[in-house]
Design a protein around this motif. Structure first.
Motif, PDB file in Angstrom:
ATOM      1  N   VAL A  76       0.845  -1.204   0.000  1.00  0.00           N
ATOM      2  CA  VAL A  76       0.000   0.000   0.000  1.00  0.00           C
ATOM      3  C   VAL A  76       0.876   1.248   0.000  1.00  0.00           C
ATOM      4  O   VAL A  76       2.050   1.206   0.378  1.00  0.00           O
ATOM      5  N   SER A  77       0.274   2.363  -0.433  1.00  0.00           N
ATOM      6  CA  SER A  77       0.820   3.689  -0.149  1.00  0.00           C
ATOM      7  C   SER A  77      -0.087   4.304   0.909  1.00  0.00           C
ATOM      8  O   SER A  77      -1.299   4.032   0.918  1.00  0.00           O
ATOM      9  N   THR A  78       0.503   5.132   1.776  1.00  0.00           N
ATOM     10  CA  THR A  78      -0.285   5.701   2.873  1.00  0.00           C
ATOM     11  C   THR A  78      -0.145   7.218   2.915  1.00  0.00           C
ATOM     12  O   THR A  78       0.887   7.786   2.559  1.00  0.00           O
ATOM     13  N   VAL A  79      -1.206   7.857   3.365  1.00  0.00           N
ATOM     14  CA  VAL A  79      -1.188   9.264   3.770  1.00  0.00           C
ATOM     15  C   VAL A  79      -1.878   9.304   5.127  1.00  0.00           C
ATOM     16  O   VAL A  79      -2.934   8.667   5.307  1.00  0.00           O
ATOM     17  N   PHE A  80      -1.286  10.005   6.083  1.00  0.00           N
ATOM     18  CA  PHE A  80      -1.928  10.139   7.389  1.00  0.00           C
ATOM     19  C   PHE A  80      -2.586  11.503   7.502  1.00  0.00           C
ATOM     20  O   PHE A  80      -2.002  12.521   7.159  1.00  0.00           O
ATOM     21  N   ILE A  81      -3.823  11.480   7.964  1.00  0.00           N
ATOM     22  CA  ILE A  81      -4.560  12.699   8.269  1.00  0.00           C
ATOM     23  C   ILE A  81      -4.466  12.854   9.786  1.00  0.00           C
ATOM     24  O   ILE A  81      -4.927  11.977  10.529  1.00  0.00           O
ATOM     25  N   ASN A  82      -3.838  13.921  10.240  1.00  0.00           N
ATOM     26  CA  ASN A  82      -3.642  14.107  11.676  1.00  0.00           C
ATOM     27  C   ASN A  82      -4.782  14.926  12.266  1.00  0.00           C
ATOM     28  O   ASN A  82      -4.937  16.102  11.949  1.00  0.00           O
ATOM     29  N   LEU A  83      -5.577  14.275  13.095  1.00  0.00           N
ATOM     30  CA  LEU A  83      -6.678  14.936  13.787  1.00  0.00           C
ATOM     31  C   LEU A  83      -6.265  15.147  15.238  1.00  0.00           C
ATOM     32  O   LEU A  83      -5.343  14.499  15.720  1.00  0.00           O
ATOM     33  N   PRO A  84      -6.942  16.046  15.939  1.00  0.00           N
ATOM     34  CA  PRO A  84      -6.526  16.320  17.320  1.00  0.00           C
ATOM     35  C   PRO A  84      -6.528  15.085  18.223  1.00  0.00           C
ATOM     36  O   PRO A  84      -5.720  14.983  19.128  1.00  0.00           O
ATOM     37  N   ASN A  85      -7.451  14.149  17.993  1.00  0.00           N
ATOM     38  CA  ASN A  85      -7.550  13.016  18.917  1.00  0.00           C
ATOM     39  C   ASN A  85      -7.189  11.668  18.302  1.00  0.00           C
ATOM     40  O   ASN A  85      -7.151  10.663  19.010  1.00  0.00           O
ATOM     41  N   THR A  86      -6.965  11.591  16.998  1.00  0.00           N
ATOM     42  CA  THR A  86      -6.586  10.324  16.377  1.00  0.00           C
ATOM     43  C   THR A  86      -6.097  10.598  14.961  1.00  0.00           C
ATOM     44  O   THR A  86      -5.850  11.762  14.603  1.00  0.00           O
ATOM     45  N   LYS A  87      -5.911   9.552  14.177  1.00  0.00           N
ATOM     46  CA  LYS A  87      -5.471   9.713  12.792  1.00  0.00           C
ATOM     47  C   LYS A  87      -6.422   8.956  11.862  1.00  0.00           C
ATOM     48  O   LYS A  87      -7.047   7.981  12.270  1.00  0.00           O
ATOM     49  N   ILE A  88      -6.484   9.427  10.644  1.00  0.00           N
ATOM     50  CA  ILE A  88      -7.085   8.661   9.558  1.00  0.00           C
ATOM     51  C   ILE A  88      -5.928   8.223   8.679  1.00  0.00           C
ATOM     52  O   ILE A  88      -5.030   9.025   8.365  1.00  0.00           O
ATOM     53  N   GLU A  89      -5.922   6.944   8.307  1.00  0.00           N
ATOM     54  CA  GLU A  89      -4.862   6.406   7.458  1.00  0.00           C
ATOM     55  C   GLU A  89      -5.490   6.130   6.094  1.00  0.00           C
ATOM     56  O   GLU A  89      -6.328   5.228   5.980  1.00  0.00           O
ATOM     57  N   LEU A  90      -5.115   6.908   5.098  1.00  0.00           N
ATOM     58  CA  LEU A  90      -5.600   6.622   3.741  1.00  0.00           C
ATOM     59  C   LEU A  90      -4.690   5.563   3.140  1.00  0.00           C
ATOM     60  O   LEU A  90      -3.460   5.659   3.237  1.00  0.00           O
ATOM     61  N   LEU A  91      -5.308   4.557   2.513  1.00  0.00           N
ATOM     62  CA  LEU A  91      -4.562   3.451   1.911  1.00  0.00           C
ATOM     63  C   LEU A  91      -4.896   3.368   0.432  1.00  0.00           C
ATOM     64  O   LEU A  91      -6.073   3.372   0.064  1.00  0.00           O
ATOM     65  N   GLU A  92      -3.873   3.269  -0.388  1.00  0.00           N
ATOM     66  CA  GLU A  92      -4.043   3.077  -1.835  1.00  0.00           C
ATOM     67  C   GLU A  92      -3.236   1.839  -2.212  1.00  0.00           C
ATOM     68  O   GLU A  92      -2.114   1.666  -1.731  1.00  0.00           O
ATOM     69  N   PRO A 105      -3.038  -6.124  -0.489  1.00  0.00           N
ATOM     70  CA  PRO A 105      -4.064  -6.684   0.410  1.00  0.00           C
ATOM     71  C   PRO A 105      -5.385  -5.903   0.393  1.00  0.00           C
ATOM     72  O   PRO A 105      -6.380  -6.389   0.926  1.00  0.00           O
ATOM     73  N   ILE A 106      -5.400  -4.706  -0.213  1.00  0.00           N
ATOM     74  CA  ILE A 106      -6.665  -3.953  -0.250  1.00  0.00           C
ATOM     75  C   ILE A 106      -7.327  -3.977  -1.630  1.00  0.00           C
ATOM     76  O   ILE A 106      -8.376  -3.365  -1.817  1.00  0.00           O
ATOM     77  N   ALA A 107      -6.721  -4.721  -2.593  1.00  0.00           N
ATOM     78  CA  ALA A 107      -7.276  -4.736  -3.960  1.00  0.00           C
ATOM     79  C   ALA A 107      -8.697  -5.301  -3.981  1.00  0.00           C
ATOM     80  O   ALA A 107      -9.598  -4.730  -4.607  1.00  0.00           O
ATOM     81  N   LYS A 108      -8.915  -6.411  -3.284  1.00  0.00           N
ATOM     82  CA  LYS A 108     -10.237  -7.054  -3.285  1.00  0.00           C
ATOM     83  C   LYS A 108     -11.281  -6.151  -2.638  1.00  0.00           C
ATOM     84  O   LYS A 108     -12.415  -6.058  -3.096  1.00  0.00           O
ATOM     85  N   PHE A 109     -10.873  -5.503  -1.560  1.00  0.00           N
ATOM     86  CA  PHE A 109     -11.789  -4.591  -0.860  1.00  0.00           C
ATOM     87  C   PHE A 109     -12.268  -3.496  -1.809  1.00  0.00           C
ATOM     88  O   PHE A 109     -13.448  -3.148  -1.833  1.00  0.00           O
ATOM     89  N   LEU A 110     -11.339  -2.965  -2.616  1.00  0.00           N
ATOM     90  CA  LEU A 110     -11.715  -1.875  -3.522  1.00  0.00           C
ATOM     91  C   LEU A 110     -12.544  -2.367  -4.708  1.00  0.00           C
ATOM     92  O   LEU A 110     -13.312  -1.606  -5.280  1.00  0.00           O
ATOM     93  N   GLU A 111     -12.374  -3.665  -5.055  1.00  0.00           N
ATOM     94  CA  GLU A 111     -13.251  -4.233  -6.094  1.00  0.00           C
ATOM     95  C   GLU A 111     -14.694  -4.208  -5.600  1.00  0.00           C
ATOM     96  O   GLU A 111     -15.626  -3.930  -6.352  1.00  0.00           O
ATOM     97  N   LYS A 112     -14.878  -4.501  -4.311  1.00  0.00           N
ATOM     98  CA  LYS A 112     -16.235  -4.545  -3.736  1.00  0.00           C
ATOM     99  C   LYS A 112     -16.743  -3.157  -3.362  1.00  0.00           C
ATOM    100  O   LYS A 112     -17.939  -2.943  -3.266  1.00  0.00           O
ATOM    101  N   ASN A 113     -15.817  -2.240  -3.070  1.00  0.00           N
ATOM    102  CA  ASN A 113     -16.186  -0.894  -2.619  1.00  0.00           C
ATOM    103  C   ASN A 113     -15.489   0.127  -3.525  1.00  0.00           C
ATOM    104  O   ASN A 113     -14.464   0.693  -3.158  1.00  0.00           O
ATOM    105  N   ALA A 114     -16.068   0.321  -4.713  1.00  0.00           N
ATOM    106  CA  ALA A 114     -15.365   1.082  -5.745  1.00  0.00           C
ATOM    107  C   ALA A 114     -15.065   2.521  -5.328  1.00  0.00           C
ATOM    108  O   ALA A 114     -14.059   3.099  -5.737  1.00  0.00           O
ATOM    109  N   SER A 115     -15.925   3.113  -4.500  1.00  0.00           N
ATOM    110  CA  SER A 115     -15.655   4.501  -4.110  1.00  0.00           C
ATOM    111  C   SER A 115     -14.853   4.591  -2.815  1.00  0.00           C
ATOM    112  O   SER A 115     -14.692   5.671  -2.247  1.00  0.00           O
ATOM    113  N   GLY A 116     -14.317   3.453  -2.356  1.00  0.00           N
ATOM    114  CA  GLY A 116     -13.527   3.420  -1.142  1.00  0.00           C
ATOM    115  C   GLY A 116     -14.397   3.128   0.069  1.00  0.00           C
ATOM    116  O   GLY A 116     -15.614   2.972  -0.056  1.00  0.00           O
ATOM    117  N   GLY A 117     -13.763   3.007   1.228  1.00  0.00           N
ATOM    118  CA  GLY A 117     -14.530   2.736   2.436  1.00  0.00           C
ATOM    119  C   GLY A 117     -13.634   2.444   3.610  1.00  0.00           C
ATOM    120  O   GLY A 117     -12.413   2.330   3.457  1.00  0.00           O
TER     121      GLY A 117
END
Ligand code: CO
Length: 134
Positions: free
Chosen positions: A41-57, A64-76
């Motif tokens: 994967v490639s990652t970008v971290f979104i830093n929020l005051p109380n936690t992080k969001i990890e974007l995965l491409e 390991p996320i290819a199948k997930f994106l086949e099922k969830n085309a707009s991400g999730g």
């Protein structure tokens, strides 16, 4: 046993577009994109005051996320990550309780340089769950 929510990971097919949504539309502080070839994967971290969001491409073949994106085309939402003090002690307790650890069951060094492991979504309310040693 579990402590802080370390991050929520969101899988996306285009991490530049997703980063722009968080940076420009939502006004969040975002990191640079980092390739994690060991994790597929490639990652970008979104830093929020109380936690992080990890974007995965997906990165490379057999991500390991290819199948997930086949099922969830707009991400999730792909997984949530909770901190634990002692990852092996946490694993042993969970396995004893009947939970399934993915892979060979041994902690691996994750995207933040700390030991992590993943727990089967069917054992945790339909949610892929990552544990990270704090
Ligand atoms: Co994660």
């Amino acid at each position: 046993m579990i402590g802080r929510l370390n991050h929520v990971a969101i899988a996306v097919s285009n991490i530049e577009v997703a980063t722009a949504v968080y940076r420009d539309t939502l006004g969040a502080e975002v990191s640079e994109k980092v390739a994690q070839p060991d994790h597929g994967v490639s990652t970008v971290f979104i830093n929020l005051p109380n936690t992080k969001i990890e974007l995965l491409e997906p990165l490379g073949e057999n991500s390991p996320i290819a199948k997930f994106l086949e099922k969830n085309a707009s991400g999730g939402i792909h997984h949530v990550c909770y901190e634990v003090d002692d990852i092996k002690a946490a694993r042993d307790k969970l396995v004893e309780a009947g939970a399934r650890v993915l892979g060979d069951g041994e902690p691996k060094i994750g995207a933040h340089g700390k030991p992590v492991l993943f727990l089967h979504p069917k054992d945790f309310c339909g949610t892929l769950t990552e544990l990270e040693e704090a």
